[in-house]
Scaffold this motif. Structure first.
Motif, mmCIF file in Angstrom:
data_model
loop_
_atom_site.group_PDB
_atom_site.id
_atom_site.type_symbol
_atom_site.label_atom_id
_atom_site.label_comp_id
_atom_site.label_asym_id
_atom_site.label_seq_id
_atom_site.Cartn_x
_atom_site.Cartn_y
_atom_site.Cartn_z
ATOM 1 N N MET A 105 17.306 -5.436 -12.009
ATOM 2 C CA MET A 105 16.620 -6.567 -11.391
ATOM 3 C C MET A 105 17.599 -7.563 -10.777
ATOM 4 S SD MET A 105 13.291 -6.198 -11.689
ATOM 5 C CE MET A 105 12.466 -7.782 -11.797
ATOM 6 N N SER A 106 18.835 -7.119 -10.532
ATOM 7 C CA SER A 106 19.776 -8.009 -9.863
ATOM 8 C C SER A 106 19.307 -8.326 -8.445
ATOM 9 C CB SER A 106 21.175 -7.380 -9.822
ATOM 10 O OG SER A 106 21.165 -6.164 -9.085
ATOM 11 N N ARG A 107 18.536 -7.406 -7.879
ATOM 12 C CA ARG A 107 17.909 -7.673 -6.583
ATOM 13 C C ARG A 107 16.660 -6.805 -6.458
ATOM 14 N NH1 ARG A 107 22.488 -4.705 -5.257
ATOM 15 N NH2 ARG A 107 22.074 -2.611 -4.434
ATOM 16 N N ALA A 108 15.757 -7.253 -5.610
ATOM 17 C CA ALA A 108 14.579 -6.475 -5.239
ATOM 18 C C ALA A 108 14.609 -6.276 -3.727
ATOM 19 C CB ALA A 108 13.301 -7.193 -5.658
ATOM 20 N N VAL A 109 13.981 -5.221 -3.274
ATOM 21 C CA VAL A 109 13.961 -4.901 -1.840
ATOM 22 C C VAL A 109 12.514 -4.659 -1.431
ATOM 23 C CG1 VAL A 109 15.058 -3.552 -0.027
ATOM 24 C CG2 VAL A 109 16.142 -3.694 -2.274
ATOM 25 N N ILE A 110 12.153 -5.142 -0.250
ATOM 26 C CA ILE A 110 10.767 -5.095 0.200
ATOM 27 C C ILE A 110 10.681 -4.469 1.581
ATOM 28 C CG2 ILE A 110 10.927 -7.429 1.137
ATOM 29 C CD1 ILE A 110 8.030 -7.883 0.489
ATOM 30 N N ASP A 111 9.608 -3.708 1.815
ATOM 31 C CA ASP A 111 9.365 -3.129 3.139
ATOM 32 C C ASP A 111 7.923 -2.628 3.174
ATOM 33 O OD1 ASP A 111 9.811 -2.385 5.742
ATOM 34 O OD2 ASP A 111 11.450 -1.001 5.299
ATOM 35 N N SER A 112 7.506 -2.102 4.326
ATOM 36 C CA SER A 112 6.142 -1.603 4.465
ATOM 37 C C SER A 112 6.137 -0.352 5.330
ATOM 38 C CB SER A 112 5.221 -2.661 5.087
ATOM 39 O OG SER A 112 5.533 -2.828 6.465
ATOM 40 N N SER A 113 4.997 0.352 5.308
ATOM 41 C CA SER A 113 4.843 1.545 6.124
ATOM 42 C C SER A 113 3.382 1.693 6.527
ATOM 43 C CB SER A 113 5.296 2.777 5.347
ATOM 44 O OG SER A 113 5.141 3.950 6.114
ATOM 45 N N HIS A 114 3.156 2.175 7.758
ATOM 46 C CA HIS A 114 1.802 2.401 8.263
ATOM 47 C C HIS A 114 1.284 3.768 7.822
ATOM 48 C CE1 HIS A 114 1.259 -0.940 11.187
ATOM 49 N NE2 HIS A 114 2.579 -0.940 11.173
ATOM 50 N N GLY A 132 -3.481 1.739 18.430
ATOM 51 C CA GLY A 132 -4.640 0.928 18.070
ATOM 52 C C GLY A 132 -5.651 1.610 17.184
ATOM 53 N N ARG A 133 -5.338 2.792 16.660
ATOM 54 C CA ARG A 133 -6.266 3.479 15.756
ATOM 55 C C ARG A 133 -6.353 2.724 14.434
ATOM 56 N NH1 ARG A 133 -3.266 8.181 17.665
ATOM 57 N NH2 ARG A 133 -4.546 9.462 19.060
ATOM 58 N N PRO A 134 -7.461 2.914 13.692
ATOM 59 C CA PRO A 134 -7.573 2.253 12.387
ATOM 60 C C PRO A 134 -6.454 2.705 11.448
ATOM 61 C CG PRO A 134 -9.695 3.120 13.083
ATOM 62 C CD PRO A 134 -8.681 3.652 14.041
ATOM 63 N N GLY A 135 -5.822 1.755 10.808
ATOM 64 C CA GLY A 135 -4.725 2.076 9.901
ATOM 65 C C GLY A 135 -4.593 1.048 8.809
ATOM 66 N N SER A 136 -3.789 1.383 7.817
ATOM 67 C CA SER A 136 -3.481 0.473 6.716
ATOM 68 C C SER A 136 -1.976 0.419 6.555
ATOM 69 C CB SER A 136 -4.128 0.956 5.413
ATOM 70 O OG SER A 136 -5.540 0.915 5.478
ATOM 71 N N LYS A 137 -1.529 -0.548 5.792
ATOM 72 C CA LYS A 137 -0.109 -0.675 5.474
ATOM 73 C C LYS A 137 0.084 -0.614 3.966
ATOM 74 C CE LYS A 137 2.197 -3.321 9.134
ATOM 75 N NZ LYS A 137 2.898 -4.602 9.430
ATOM 76 N N HIS A 138 1.103 0.140 3.553
ATOM 77 C CA HIS A 138 1.574 0.115 2.173
ATOM 78 C C HIS A 138 2.765 -0.835 2.113
ATOM 79 C CE1 HIS A 138 -0.015 4.513 1.700
ATOM 80 N NE2 HIS A 138 -0.983 3.616 1.613
ATOM 81 N N LEU A 149 8.230 -1.709 -8.186
ATOM 82 C CA LEU A 149 7.804 -2.789 -9.072
ATOM 83 C C LEU A 149 6.360 -3.200 -8.802
ATOM 84 C CD1 LEU A 149 11.015 -5.003 -8.791
ATOM 85 C CD2 LEU A 149 10.432 -3.422 -10.646
ATOM 86 N N ALA A 150 5.949 -3.146 -7.544
ATOM 87 C CA ALA A 150 4.580 -3.513 -7.172
ATOM 88 C C ALA A 150 4.294 -2.967 -5.782
ATOM 89 C CB ALA A 150 4.388 -5.029 -7.196
ATOM 90 N N VAL A 151 3.019 -2.816 -5.482
ATOM 91 C CA VAL A 151 2.598 -2.321 -4.170
ATOM 92 C C VAL A 151 1.297 -3.005 -3.803
ATOM 93 C CG1 VAL A 151 1.367 -0.356 -5.188
ATOM 94 C CG2 VAL A 151 2.121 -0.233 -2.812
ATOM 95 N N THR A 152 1.125 -3.316 -2.519
ATOM 96 C CA THR A 152 -0.121 -3.893 -2.044
ATOM 97 C C THR A 152 -0.589 -3.120 -0.817
ATOM 98 O OG1 THR A 152 0.998 -5.521 -0.622
ATOM 99 C CG2 THR A 152 0.447 -6.215 -2.871
ATOM 100 N N LEU A 153 -1.867 -3.274 -0.508
ATOM 101 C CA LEU A 153 -2.493 -2.591 0.623
ATOM 102 C C LEU A 153 -3.118 -3.628 1.539
ATOM 103 C CD1 LEU A 153 -3.499 0.219 1.801
ATOM 104 C CD2 LEU A 153 -5.608 -0.216 0.502
ATOM 105 N N THR A 154 -2.850 -3.506 2.846
ATOM 106 C CA THR A 154 -3.467 -4.389 3.830
ATOM 107 C C THR A 154 -3.869 -3.576 5.046
ATOM 108 O OG1 THR A 154 -1.453 -4.913 5.081
ATOM 109 C CG2 THR A 154 -1.905 -6.263 3.134
ATOM 110 N N GLY A 155 -4.537 -4.248 5.975
ATOM 111 C CA GLY A 155 -4.826 -3.626 7.253
ATOM 112 C C GLY A 155 -3.550 -3.375 8.030
#
Length: 275
Positions: A105-114, A132-138, A149-155
């Motif tokens: 836990m000296s550092r955390a790293v964040i990113d997303s993917s379609h 422009g097709r319907p998609g989500s992001k992880h 450590l955690a994950v969220t879902l969005t449009g």
């Protein structure tokens, strides 16, 4: 290097010993006359994992596997998710990883993917990277070694930076050692998509140092040598067939698969310490 398990959806005794205590108790003795006895939880879980690994549609789950019908597995996945089973499993495994000094836990790293969302539903949007097709992001946050450590879902149309604080807030209190549980990393690394000074201030207010690339700056900052681990974690998530494309119209079912996948990645990291 050990051989890859040809049937990874089969739940071994060690993993089952972590999961079984988390499952809600079944109302024994309350079956209606004439109804078949409910299928064993462990077999149903194997059916859920079969769908997660292979990406097969629920209605195509082979009956000869003995895991029950696809609809039975779907209902149990929904009910266990509503009971918080998958979140608690992830937390249990994170505790074990910390106890065995495998969590950094000296550092955390964040990113997303379609990902494409073929059936639409909540938390989807017109994807700017897929015509422009319907998609989500992880959206994923991992430790310094790539443990999720955690994950969220969005449009798919949501800006990455909007999930910076929700992801930090979603990191559970990680036990496993004496003293106070660990929840905050010392630093958080992110790419230019998270370059907003107002969010830097919010991160600092949590006692975390933001290390975020600036827009318009040349490469060579060295951030890439730290951020690659989250790309690896996302690749591991998308190795599961059911997460490469979002088939579920219901967002909670897709989120349940995401949490199970995070738990399985954590479980693999524990294997060397269990042998």
């Amino acid at each position: 290097m050990g051989k890859r398990n040809p049937q990874p959806w089969l739940v071994g005794d060690e993993l089952w010993s972590r999961i079984e205590p988390l499952l809600p108790s079944s109302p024994d003795g309350q079956r209606r006359p004439g109804r078949k006895k409910a299928l064993e939880d462990r077999k149903v879980l194997c059916g859920i994992l079969f769908v997660l690994y292979t990406g097969i549609q629920w209605e195509w789950l082979p009956g000869e596997l003995g895991f029950g019908s696809g609809m039975s597995c779907w209902r149990r996945l929904r009910d266990w998710n509503n009971a918080g089973v998958w979140q608690r499993l992830h937390e249990v495994l994170l505790d074990e990883l910390r106890a065995t000094d495998r969590l950094d836990m000296s550092r955390a790293v964040i990113d997303s993917s379609h990902v494409r969302a073929l059936k639409g539903g909540p938390k989807t949007g017109r994807s700017p990277v897929d015509r422009g097709r319907p998609g989500s992001k992880h959206h994923v946050i991992c430790d310094a070694t790539g443990i999720p450590l955690a994950v969220t879902l969005t449009g798919g149309n949501r800006n990455d930076v909007t999930q910076l604080m929700p992801l930090l807030d979603a990191i559970p209190s990680i036990r496993g050692k004496r003293g106070r549980p660990r929840r905050r990393p010392k630093e958080v690394y992110a790419d230019r998509g998270y370059d907003h000074d107002c969010y830097r201030r919010q991160v600092r207010a949590k006692g975390i140092k933001p290390v975020i690339a600036r827009r318009g700056t040349e490469h060579g900052s060295g951030l890439g040598t730290k951020r690659w681990v989250v790309e690896q974690t996302i690749a591991l998530l998308h190795w599961f067939g059911r997460l490469r494309i979002r088939w579920e119209a219901r967002d909670d079912i897709h989120e349940a698969f995401l949490k199970i996948a995070c738990s399985l990645i954590c479980w693999r990291r524990l294997q060397p310490t269990l042998r």
